[in-house]
Design an enzyme around this catalytic site. Structure first.
Site, PDB file in Angstrom:
ATOM      1  N   GLY A 686       0.804  -1.220   0.000  1.00 45.27           N
ATOM      2  CA  GLY A 686       0.000   0.000   0.000  1.00 45.27           C
ATOM      3  C   GLY A 686       0.831   1.261   0.000  1.00 45.27           C
ATOM      4  O   GLY A 686       1.794   1.411  -0.762  1.00 45.27           O
ATOM      5  N   SER A 687       0.476   2.166   0.900  1.00 44.21           N
ATOM      6  CA  SER A 687       1.107   3.495   0.882  1.00 44.21           C
ATOM      7  C   SER A 687       2.536   3.506   1.393  1.00 44.21           C
ATOM      8  O   SER A 687       3.200   4.542   1.324  1.00 44.21           O
ATOM      9  CB  SER A 687       0.251   4.483   1.677  1.00 44.21           C
ATOM     10  OG  SER A 687      -0.911   4.801   0.943  1.00 44.21           O
TER      11      SER A 687
END
Length: 891
Positions: A686-687
């Site tokens: 993800g981020s």
């Protein structure tokens, strides 16, 4: 960054064999099967400058080219004991050519290529009967009780497939060598009835035709390790000694009438034929038999020499600069070796014997390691002790120090990279110094030094360890309050000896221990040898030299680890030491490794090798620094508890603290398939990927290609946004700090093409402007996609390719990628949804490719942790290339 887990990724070359024409090399590559908890060995081939896998076996060793170069013989263990196999050199499937009930040994070709000779175990009685011993050599470490199994010479006739046993009797034959005319085999053997007491092992020759009695031809009162014929067949080249006393092995020219000439005498160094833990190679002839190549150890490092068969002064061919030679094979003016260096665990190399040019052919071990710093210490009696100090050169001031004592006692540390003692590198990363010394008794400093501790273990060499520590404390390199000691085998003995006579150590780790020299006489497979030769014979001094005699003086918290099936230093020796410490109230822990013999630290189960390395680090840090190690079992329980509580199908956890890593995993990757999560499973991160994108941006800043505070229109003049003023003024700093104000929740799929980021950027003209430029923080995926597009313009590559080149590859992130088709190459987790109260796999694997810079990267927990050194946002840090750079601080 080195971790204990690295041992599962090793690829270590061994046993090179060069083709007769000198153009190709077949070698063994040792890797690790983590699931099977075993080492895997397959044959590889260097041809035309490229290394490729040649066989797919799991235990393929001892390659040997036929004299005409058409075939390679080797040993394969498959569904039973090792057997001889043949592989056509021009390709094809290998063929098994022996089926002996107890297996076969290393094959040796006859000069005409029609026969193979080897040793093979045979049962001369009944191996299921009670164990009855009339001699002391009734057991051997790694083999256990030998019962009625003996090793004898065999010859395989390749045309007929017939295998004939050439020797027999109640003794063991050593590895054979063919005479040039193919009529005889020479071999070493201890055939005397009292050889177990005298340690004599003479050289013998036997006729291959029929079943003649072997003839003793030399070293009747000496010791022979390996045998090779001279080119004219009139003499033998033997690594051995003319007597059975402890000391250097020499390169001996032994005529068939018993006359001996020592070809290595002028060198005063130990000749190294090569064995586990003692790198070297068997002597080989070159120049039509006029010259012999051999290995010998100097200042801890095994080097390659040449000498005339007729005698003279040996000449150094490969050595110096802390390089180590292991394995030796020659063909048509070329010598093939495994070359170890301070920065490499070993690669296949060749030496042009005419020019001396050295060429490295493989790249199996790309490592970033702290290099050992060579040191010398003058002891109070004038003796100079040589060794190495390992530490992070960026650390200043007195450091916690671990003294590590080698085994033998006639082994030696060297300056090359070390794949066995991983705790050295891990401790150096965690702020420790590691001291490696070659005290009296060590190999590589002359025979007088080699024999200087005979009959005086501990008494003769204790000061060789303690006084260098005093010097490092005086130099303010070592913290006197944070000293630890460890060692294995003889090093385990000395760890016990030192802590029973010196109180300076805050922690001790003793491995492969001998604690009581009196009881080891009758329980070790080498007990009589050690007592008679190493300890000066029986007597009252034996108790004086035993650590157990003064165990009541020990106050140092001690970890003891031992192979439970060790016959060299039996487990009872460790148990005695542990029991005594426990009874005396000294903090102690005993770790026994089931099924492991003495050399398990070199070739035992990978999980056991990982475990002992991890325990050394944890123990010395806990007791010297008062620092509790991470509790892996606690974090495993915690992860499983939380995953079950919140209905998470599968999860992986990685914790990095001061260089210490703990991993845990739980559940399944896919509830539909039931594939279990493992430590090497990949998850979408993800981020976290934004940090990695930012790291590559910062590399471009450091390269002078980008200014954080310049408008990105300098790079993307075509940029159009909903607010034209923002389009002209937005900088990379705005993008990385989420202060651009561009709407961050734009998840437009612009396709799978390499232009997907370019199309996405063009469509940002329709994205809202949530707040004025730089006014506040607003989480912005779109800004990171825009940053990815800047990376593309500056590198001329897609964002995906730039990330691989500038981050993944330099960091060695082998289980990190971006695209779904890359994830298929790994154990990949899928997302899950809850529908009607039931958890099921999500229909889509990940975000569109266009959102890559904001969140499509996948990785293992280990890869995420490995990246931490290059993703810091300010200050000095170590990059993947081992150099230091400074990232500009964020405002």
């Amino acid at each position: 960054m080195t971790t204990i887990e690295d041992l599962y990724g090793y690829a270590l070359p061994e046993q090179p064999a060069v083709s007769p024409d000198g153009t190709e090399i077949v070698y063994v590559l040792r890797t690790t099967d983590r699931e099977g908890d075993r080492d895997v060995r397959a044959l590889w081939r260097v041809s035309g400058g490229t290394a490729k896998q040649l066989t797919r076996g799991t235990a393929d060793v001892a390659p040997a080219w036929s004299p005409d170069g058409s075939r390679v013989a080797f040993l394969r263990t498959q569904d039973g004991p090792a057997q001889v196999w043949l592989l056509p050199s021009d390709g094809g499937e290998p063929e098994q050519v022996t089926s002996l009930p107890l297996g076969a040994g290393e094959p040796v070709w006859s000069a005409d290529g029609t026969r193979l000779a080897f040793t093979a175990p045979v049962d001369i009685a009944d191996a299921s009967a009670p164990i009855v011993a009339d001699r002391l050599d009734y057991k051997s470490d790694g083999s256990g009780f030998l019962r009625s199994i003996r090793a004898h010479l065999h010859v395989l006739e390749l045309e007929s497939g017939e295998v004939r046993q050439i020797t027999d009797g109640d003794w063991h034959a050593g590895s054979p060598a063919w005479s040039p005319d193919g009529t005889k085999l020479a071999f070493p053997a201890a055939r005397d009835k009292d050889a177990d007491l005298t340690f004599r092992a003479a050289v013998h020759v036997v006729e291959v035709a029929g079943r003649a009695e072997p003839k003793l031809v030399g070293l009747a009162d000496g010791q022979a390790a390996t045998v090779t014929w001279t080119a004219d067949g009139t003499a033998l080249l033997v690594t051995g000694r003319t007597n059975a006393a402890p000391g250097h092995l020499s390169l001996l020219h032994v005529s068939l009438d018993g006359e001996v000439c020592d070809l290595s005498a002028a060198l005063d160094r130990n000749v190294m034929p090569g064995m586990s833990g003692y790198p070297g190679g068997r002597p080989v002839l070159i120049d039509d038999g006029r010259t012999v190549l051999f290995c010998a150890r100097d200042r801890g490092c095994t080097q390659l020499y040449s000498v005339d068969v007729g005698g003279g002064t040996p000449r150094l061919l490969v050595g110096g600069d802390s390089r180590v030679v292991a394995g030796l094979s020659t063909g048509n003016g070329v010598a093939a070796i495994v070359l170890g260096t301070p920065a490499s665990y070993g690669e296949i190399a060749t030496v042009d014997l005419a020019t001396g040019e050295l060429t490295v052919h493989t790249e199996h071990n790309a490592t970033e390691l702290f290099v050992r710093e060579e040191r010398e210490f003058t002891i109070s009696d004038g003796t100079v002790v040589h060794g190495w100090l390992l530490r992070d050169p960026e650390r200043t001031g007195p450091l916690p120090l671990l003294l590590d004592i080698h085994g033998g006692p006639h082994n030696a540390w060297n300056g090359t990279a070390d794949p066995v003692h991983l705790y050295h590198q891990v401790l150096a990363q965690q702020g420790w110094a590691v001291l490696l010394l070659n005290p009296r008794g060590s190999d590589g400093y002359g025979e007088a030094f080699y024999t200087a501790a005979l009959g005086a273990w501990g008494k003769a060499d204790a000061k060789d360890f303690l006084e260098p520590i005093d010097q490092l404390v005086a130099e303010e390199l070592a913290d006197p309050k944070k000293l630890a000691v460890t060692g294995y085998s003889y090093g385990g003995y000395m760890t016990c000896y030192l802590t029973s006579r010196d109180s300076r150590f805050a922690a001790a780790v003793a491995g492969g221990v001998i604690s009581d020299l009196t009881s080891s006489v009758g329980t070790s497979d080498a007990g009589h040898y050690l007592t008679a030769l190493e300890l000066g014979g029986p007597g009252e001094h034996i108790a004086e030299l035993s650590p157990l005699t003064l165990v009541d003086q020990v106050r140092t918290p001690t970890l003891i680890y031992q192979g439970a099936s060790d016959d060299r230093c039996p487990a009872g020796q460790a148990e005695q030491w542990f029991a005594a410490l426990r009874q005396n109230g000294v903090p102690a822990r005993l770790v026994l490794y089931p099924g492991e013999s003495h050399l398990f630290i070199l070739g035992g189960k990978p999980s056991h090798r990982e475990d002992f390395n991890r325990r050394v680090v944890d123990w010395v840090r806990e007791h010297a620094e008062n620092r509790k190690p991470l509790d892996a079992k606690h974090w495993q329980r915690r992860l499983s508890t939380l995953a079950k509580k919140y209905g998470v199908p599968g999860a992986a956890l990685g914790i990095l603290r001061d260089g210490e890593i703990v991993q845990a995993h739980h559940g399944v990757l896919n509830s539909a398939t039931g594939v279990e999560v493992t430590d090497d499973s990949i998850f979408q991160i993800g981020s976290i990927g934004k940090v990695w994108t930012a790291t590559v941006v910062m590399r471009l800043v450091d390269e002078g290609l980008l200014d954080l505070d310049a408008p990105i229109t300098d790079v993307l003049p075509e940029l159009k946004l909903a607010d034209p003023v923002v389009a002209q003024k937005v900088t990379m700093r705005h993008l990385l700090t989420h202060t651009s104000g561009i709407d961050g929740d734009v998840f437009t799929d612009t396709g799978r093409g390499d232009d997907c980021l370019e199309i996405y950027t063009d469509q940002l003209v329709d994205a809202a402007q949530n707040h004025p430029l730089g006014a506040t923080f607003s989480y912005c995926n779109s800004g990171f996609v825009l940053a990815g597009r800047v990376i593309e313009k500056l590198t001329g590559q897609t964002w995906d390719a730039a990330m691989r080149e500038k981050l993944f590859a330099p960091l060695g992130l082998t289980r990190t990628g971006i695209l779904p088709e890359e994830a298929l190459l790994h154990r990949a987790a899928v997302g899950h949804l809850t529908k009607d109260g039931k958890t099921e796999p999500a229909p889509v694997w990940g975000l569109p490719r266009s959102l890559g810079p904001a969140g499509t990267i996948f990785a293992t927990t280990a890869d995420v942790l490995a990246s931490r050194g290059c993703t810091s946002t300010a200050g000095w840090h170590r990059t993947a290339h081992g150099c230091c750079r400074k990232a500009r601080p964020w405002r």
